[in-house]
Design a protein around this motif. Sequence first.
Motif: not given
Length: 199
Positions: A162-187
């Motif tokens: 539980l690293t991140f305090p997440l607020d109600y209705t918050s949006i976290t964006r994760v990008l998945v590339s064609r080669n399967g890599n995951r990159r966190v774009a925003s938290v």
Amino acid sequence: MQLLIVRHALPERITVAEGPADPGLAELGHRQAGRLPQALAEYDIARIVTSPQRRARETAAPIVEATGLTPEVDEELAEYDSQMDHYIPIHEARDRAPEVFERIRGGLLPEFVDEDAFRARVVGAIERVVAGSRHEDTVAVVAHGGVTNVFLQQVLGLPRPLTFPLDYTSITRVLVSRNGNRRVASVNETGHVRDLLHH
């Protein structure tokens, strides 16, 4: 592809005599959730996947209405507290359940949670979403703070669940590339509800 992981809006605090507590949204929570269609308007959402819990399904409802998509409910996206007989919003837990609150604030799950099993369940559910989507898709996943955090723990290789305090209705964006890599774009994007949050 892109995952838009939305934490549910503010639920009611409830205790039940039998069976798991499954609170719906408080009045403020419905107002928070009502901001989501505009916050997500720039995205061409292809799928909406939700936790089975009522607070997540009610949070997803305005997005469902705005997009006309049929929500997909995945039981494996339920929060770690889904079998408890009570629900206390985290901002009330400081006074009502101080030991649990301190563990969560320290980045740890409550003691009753099997961390490895919970993370494996959540990661498996989100990986199924990825596997069932096209590369160009944007998928809204409406779930919970613990669910979002253990997925981020897996993606980022973090030591605590539980690293991140997440607020109600918050949006976290994760990008998945064609080669399967995951990159966190925003938290924890909260610009759309900043005036409706407890701080």
